[in-house]
Design a protein around this motif. Structure first.
Motif, PDB file in Angstrom:
ATOM      1  N   ASP A   5       0.831  -1.206   0.000  1.00 19.02           N
ATOM      2  CA  ASP A   5       0.000   0.000   0.000  1.00 19.02           C
ATOM      3  C   ASP A   5       0.867   1.257   0.000  1.00 19.02           C
ATOM      4  O   ASP A   5       0.560   2.240  -0.671  1.00 19.02           O
ATOM      5  CB  ASP A   5      -0.934   0.021   1.207  1.00 19.02           C
ATOM      6  CG  ASP A   5      -2.031  -1.017   1.122  1.00 19.02           C
ATOM      7  OD1 ASP A   5      -2.222  -1.614   0.044  1.00 19.02           O
ATOM      8  OD2 ASP A   5      -2.705  -1.247   2.145  1.00 19.02           O
ATOM      9  N   ARG A   9       0.946   4.182  -2.864  1.00 22.13           N
ATOM     10  CA  ARG A   9       0.693   5.590  -2.552  1.00 22.13           C
ATOM     11  C   ARG A   9       1.836   6.488  -2.997  1.00 22.13           C
ATOM     12  O   ARG A   9       1.619   7.530  -3.609  1.00 22.13           O
ATOM     13  CB  ARG A   9       0.452   5.774  -1.055  1.00 22.13           C
ATOM     14  CG  ARG A   9      -0.911   5.345  -0.632  1.00 22.13           C
ATOM     15  CD  ARG A   9      -1.191   5.768   0.776  1.00 22.13           C
ATOM     16  NE  ARG A   9      -2.513   5.325   1.180  1.00 22.13           N
ATOM     17  CZ  ARG A   9      -3.068   5.640   2.327  1.00 22.13           C
ATOM     18  NH1 ARG A   9      -2.433   6.391   3.188  1.00 22.13           N
ATOM     19  NH2 ARG A   9      -4.266   5.200   2.628  1.00 22.13           N
ATOM     20  N   PHE A  27      -5.592   8.343  -6.433  1.00 20.12           N
ATOM     21  CA  PHE A  27      -6.383   8.999  -5.399  1.00 20.12           C
ATOM     22  C   PHE A  27      -6.749  10.456  -5.689  1.00 20.12           C
ATOM     23  O   PHE A  27      -7.695  10.979  -5.123  1.00 20.12           O
ATOM     24  CB  PHE A  27      -5.661   8.913  -4.051  1.00 20.12           C
ATOM     25  CG  PHE A  27      -5.323   7.513  -3.649  1.00 20.12           C
ATOM     26  CD1 PHE A  27      -6.326   6.588  -3.378  1.00 20.12           C
ATOM     27  CD2 PHE A  27      -4.007   7.095  -3.566  1.00 20.12           C
ATOM     28  CE1 PHE A  27      -6.029   5.287  -3.015  1.00 20.12           C
ATOM     29  CE2 PHE A  27      -3.697   5.797  -3.199  1.00 20.12           C
ATOM     30  CZ  PHE A  27      -4.705   4.887  -2.927  1.00 20.12           C
ATOM     31  N   ASN A  28      -5.977  11.132  -6.541  1.00 19.62           N
ATOM     32  CA  ASN A  28      -6.239  12.537  -6.861  1.00 19.62           C
ATOM     33  C   ASN A  28      -5.696  12.838  -8.263  1.00 19.62           C
ATOM     34  O   ASN A  28      -4.778  13.631  -8.419  1.00 19.62           O
ATOM     35  CB  ASN A  28      -5.572  13.444  -5.818  1.00 19.62           C
ATOM     36  CG  ASN A  28      -5.844  14.903  -6.073  1.00 19.62           C
ATOM     37  OD1 ASN A  28      -6.899  15.282  -6.562  1.00 19.62           O
ATOM     38  ND2 ASN A  28      -4.874  15.746  -5.738  1.00 19.62           N
ATOM     39  N   THR A  84      -4.129   2.964   6.556  1.00 23.01           N
ATOM     40  CA  THR A  84      -4.865   2.494   5.382  1.00 23.01           C
ATOM     41  C   THR A  84      -6.173   3.250   5.187  1.00 23.01           C
ATOM     42  O   THR A  84      -6.834   3.081   4.176  1.00 23.01           O
ATOM     43  CB  THR A  84      -5.176   0.988   5.477  1.00 23.01           C
ATOM     44  OG1 THR A  84      -6.030   0.749   6.600  1.00 23.01           O
ATOM     45  CG2 THR A  84      -3.900   0.167   5.611  1.00 23.01           C
ATOM     46  N   GLN A  85      -6.525   4.097   6.139  1.00 23.38           N
ATOM     47  CA  GLN A  85      -7.765   4.861   6.056  1.00 23.38           C
ATOM     48  C   GLN A  85      -7.622   6.043   5.094  1.00 23.38           C
ATOM     49  O   GLN A  85      -6.522   6.352   4.632  1.00 23.38           O
ATOM     50  CB  GLN A  85      -8.120   5.424   7.440  1.00 23.38           C
ATOM     51  CG  GLN A  85      -8.237   4.384   8.524  1.00 23.38           C
ATOM     52  CD  GLN A  85      -8.473   5.045   9.855  1.00 23.38           C
ATOM     53  OE1 GLN A  85      -9.611   5.236  10.238  1.00 23.38           O
ATOM     54  NE2 GLN A  85      -7.409   5.411  10.545  1.00 23.38           N
ATOM     55  N   HIS A  86      -8.720   6.741   4.837  1.00 17.50           N
ATOM     56  CA  HIS A  86      -8.699   7.961   4.038  1.00 17.50           C
ATOM     57  C   HIS A  86      -7.755   8.959   4.710  1.00 17.50           C
ATOM     58  O   HIS A  86      -7.642   8.994   5.941  1.00 17.50           O
ATOM     59  CB  HIS A  86     -10.116   8.547   3.929  1.00 17.50           C
ATOM     60  CG  HIS A  86     -10.186   9.727   3.029  1.00 17.50           C
ATOM     61  ND1 HIS A  86      -9.960  11.006   3.477  1.00 17.50           N
ATOM     62  CD2 HIS A  86     -10.441   9.822   1.704  1.00 17.50           C
ATOM     63  CE1 HIS A  86     -10.076  11.846   2.467  1.00 17.50           C
ATOM     64  NE2 HIS A  86     -10.368  11.145   1.371  1.00 17.50           N
ATOM     65  N   ILE A  87      -7.117   9.795   3.917  1.00 16.79           N
ATOM     66  CA  ILE A  87      -6.120  10.733   4.419  1.00 16.79           C
ATOM     67  C   ILE A  87      -6.640  11.612   5.560  1.00 16.79           C
ATOM     68  O   ILE A  87      -5.918  11.915   6.503  1.00 16.79           O
ATOM     69  CB  ILE A  87      -5.529  11.582   3.270  1.00 16.79           C
ATOM     70  CG1 ILE A  87      -4.314  12.353   3.751  1.00 16.79           C
ATOM     71  CG2 ILE A  87      -6.586  12.477   2.664  1.00 16.79           C
ATOM     72  CD1 ILE A  87      -3.521  12.988   2.626  1.00 16.79           C
ATOM     73  N   ASP A  88      -7.898  12.031   5.495  1.00 19.07           N
ATOM     74  CA  ASP A  88      -8.466  12.868   6.557  1.00 19.07           C
ATOM     75  C   ASP A  88      -8.523  12.117   7.882  1.00 19.07           C
ATOM     76  O   ASP A  88      -8.261  12.691   8.946  1.00 19.07           O
ATOM     77  CB  ASP A  88      -9.857  13.360   6.176  1.00 19.07           C
ATOM     78  CG  ASP A  88      -9.838  14.307   4.980  1.00 19.07           C
ATOM     79  OD1 ASP A  88      -8.796  14.957   4.743  1.00 19.07           O
ATOM     80  OD2 ASP A  88     -10.862  14.385   4.281  1.00 19.07           O
ATOM     81  N   LYS A  89      -8.851  10.834   7.839  1.00 22.42           N
ATOM     82  CA  LYS A  89      -8.897  10.032   9.060  1.00 22.42           C
ATOM     83  C   LYS A  89      -7.494   9.751   9.593  1.00 22.42           C
ATOM     84  O   LYS A  89      -7.282   9.733  10.800  1.00 22.42           O
ATOM     85  CB  LYS A  89      -9.645   8.723   8.819  1.00 22.42           C
ATOM     86  CG  LYS A  89     -11.133   8.920   8.664  1.00 22.42           C
ATOM     87  CD  LYS A  89     -11.860   7.593   8.598  1.00 22.42           C
ATOM     88  CE  LYS A  89     -13.360   7.834   8.537  1.00 22.42           C
ATOM     89  NZ  LYS A  89     -14.123   6.600   8.597  1.00 22.42           N
TER      90      LYS A  89
END
Length: 100
Positions: A5, A9, A27-28, A84-89
């Motif tokens: 992962d 990324r 992701f973006n 492994t969570q969303h960047i905000d989390k």
């Protein structure tokens, strides 16, 4: 976070040569592949974001840094955040760990 992962990324990051805006191919992504949405500049992959470099850095981490985890756990100051969570989390988890 699993190494696979992390590699995905980091190696997906792209930077605009003109304005420095950052993107990620998964992701973006930019609206047009290889072109910056903000200024139309060309996107590139930094040498330190290439797969061979990332794998080498992970090998160094596993051999030199990861062994410190047990030390900090024993000292009672080790905090773990699920990367492994969303960047905000992930960010919220880091902030919470630092405040704790």
């Amino acid at each position: 976070m699993p190494d696979a992962d992390l590699v995905k990324r980091v190696t997906g990051r792209r930077i605009c040569k003109a304005c420095g805006a950052t993107y990620h191919v998964i992701f973006n992504p930019p609206a047009v592949e290889g072109k910056c949405d903000k200024c139309g500049g060309t996107l590139y992959q930094r040498d330190d974001d290439k797969e061979a470099t990332v794998i080498k850095r992970l090998e160094a981490y596993h051999s030199q840094t990861a062994p410190l985890i047990e030390y900090y756990k024993h000292e009672g100051v080790y905090k773990e955040v699920d990367g492994t969570q969303h960047i905000d989390k992930v960010y919220a988890g880091i902030v919470a760990a630092v405040k704790d």
